[in-house]
Design a protein around this motif. Structure first.
Motif, PDB file in Angstrom:
ATOM      1  N   GLY A   1       0.811  -1.217   0.000  1.00  0.00           N
ATOM      2  CA  GLY A   1       0.000   0.000   0.000  1.00  0.00           C
ATOM      3  C   GLY A   1       0.839   1.260   0.000  1.00  0.00           C
ATOM      4  N   LYS A   2       1.902   1.234   0.790  1.00  0.00           N
ATOM      5  CA  LYS A   2       2.785   2.404   0.864  1.00  0.00           C
ATOM      6  C   LYS A   2       3.454   2.654  -0.485  1.00  0.00           C
TER       7      LYS A   2
ATOM      8  N   ASN B   1       0.994   4.165  -2.862  1.00  0.00           N
ATOM      9  CA  ASN B   1       0.826   5.565  -2.494  1.00  0.00           C
ATOM     10  C   ASN B   1       1.994   6.412  -3.004  1.00  0.00           C
ATOM     11  N   GLU B   2       3.203   5.929  -2.803  1.00  0.00           N
ATOM     12  CA  GLU B   2       4.389   6.676  -3.230  1.00  0.00           C
ATOM     13  C   GLU B   2       4.428   6.860  -4.742  1.00  0.00           C
TER      14      GLU B   2
ATOM     15  N   ARG C   1       1.870   6.665  -6.829  1.00  0.00           N
ATOM     16  CA  ARG C   1       0.746   7.519  -7.227  1.00  0.00           C
ATOM     17  C   ARG C   1       1.121   8.991  -7.064  1.00  0.00           C
ATOM     18  N   LYS C   2       1.678   9.340  -5.906  1.00  0.00           N
ATOM     19  CA  LYS C   2       2.071  10.732  -5.666  1.00  0.00           C
ATOM     20  C   LYS C   2       3.186  11.167  -6.601  1.00  0.00           C
TER      21      LYS C   2
ATOM     22  N   THR D   1      -4.020  12.054  -7.995  1.00  0.00           N
ATOM     23  CA  THR D   1      -4.797  12.043  -6.752  1.00  0.00           C
ATOM     24  C   THR D   1      -5.343  10.630  -6.519  1.00  0.00           C
ATOM     25  N   ALA D   2      -5.714  10.362  -5.274  1.00  0.00           N
ATOM     26  CA  ALA D   2      -6.320   9.070  -4.943  1.00  0.00           C
ATOM     27  C   ALA D   2      -7.624   8.901  -5.711  1.00  0.00           C
TER      28      ALA D   2
ATOM     29  N   ASP E   1     -12.541   5.770  -3.957  1.00  0.00           N
ATOM     30  CA  ASP E   1     -11.318   6.275  -3.351  1.00  0.00           C
ATOM     31  C   ASP E   1     -11.153   5.844  -1.890  1.00  0.00           C
TER      32      ASP E   1
ATOM     33  N   ARG F   1      -7.733   4.180  -0.492  1.00  0.00           N
ATOM     34  CA  ARG F   1      -7.020   4.642   0.702  1.00  0.00           C
ATOM     35  C   ARG F   1      -6.828   3.493   1.704  1.00  0.00           C
TER      36      ARG F   1
ATOM     37  N   GLU G   1      -3.901   1.591   0.308  1.00  0.00           N
ATOM     38  CA  GLU G   1      -2.667   2.343   0.557  1.00  0.00           C
ATOM     39  C   GLU G   1      -2.286   2.340   2.035  1.00  0.00           C
ATOM     40  N   GLY G   2      -3.272   2.273   2.906  1.00  0.00           N
ATOM     41  CA  GLY G   2      -3.006   2.245   4.344  1.00  0.00           C
ATOM     42  C   GLY G   2      -2.715   0.861   4.889  1.00  0.00           C
TER      43      GLY G   2
END
Length: 114
Positions: A7-8, A11-12, A14-15, A20-21, A32, A36, A39-40
């Motif tokens: 997930g991390k 997230n990385e 994607r950013k 955006t999410a 979304d 999340r 990603e969490g």
């Protein structure tokens, strides 16, 4: 929790892609909130969602799963490839000669066993 690595990493990436999410979730046909949670590290995506995430982020599955997978032949080949690219051309010739020598030695040793 091991899922957090996946997930991390999602997230990385994607950013890093400036996404955006909400946008990634739309591209993957999920909401979304669910993204999340992935990603969490609270949820693990289905195979279909995982493939959609990889496609949307233009990232290889093995990059996202690197903490989850044990080393295998593909990861070994990629490691060798990375080392090869970092090596000066003159050293590449030497390493290639060493690999050829080791392969020939292995072939001879196997033939002696027969």
């Amino acid at each position: 929790m091991r899922e957090y690595g996946l997930g991390k990493r999602i997230n990385e990436v994607r950013k890093d892609r400036g996404m955006t999410a909400r946008r990634l979730a739309e591209m993957c046909h999920i909401n979304d909130v669910y993204l999340r949670q992935i990603e969490g590290g609270m949820k693990i995506p289905s195979l279909e969602v995982f493939v959609n995430i990889c496609k949307a982020l233009k990232i290889s599955p093995d990059y996202l799963l690197r903490d989850e997978l044990e080393s295998n032949e593909i990861s070994t080949i990629r490691e060798i490839e990375a080392l090869w690219r970092e090596m000066p051309p003159g050293k590449q010739e030497l390493v290639l000669a060493m690999i050829r020598g080791a392969a020939e030695y292995h072939k001879i040793a196997e033939n002696r066993k027969k």
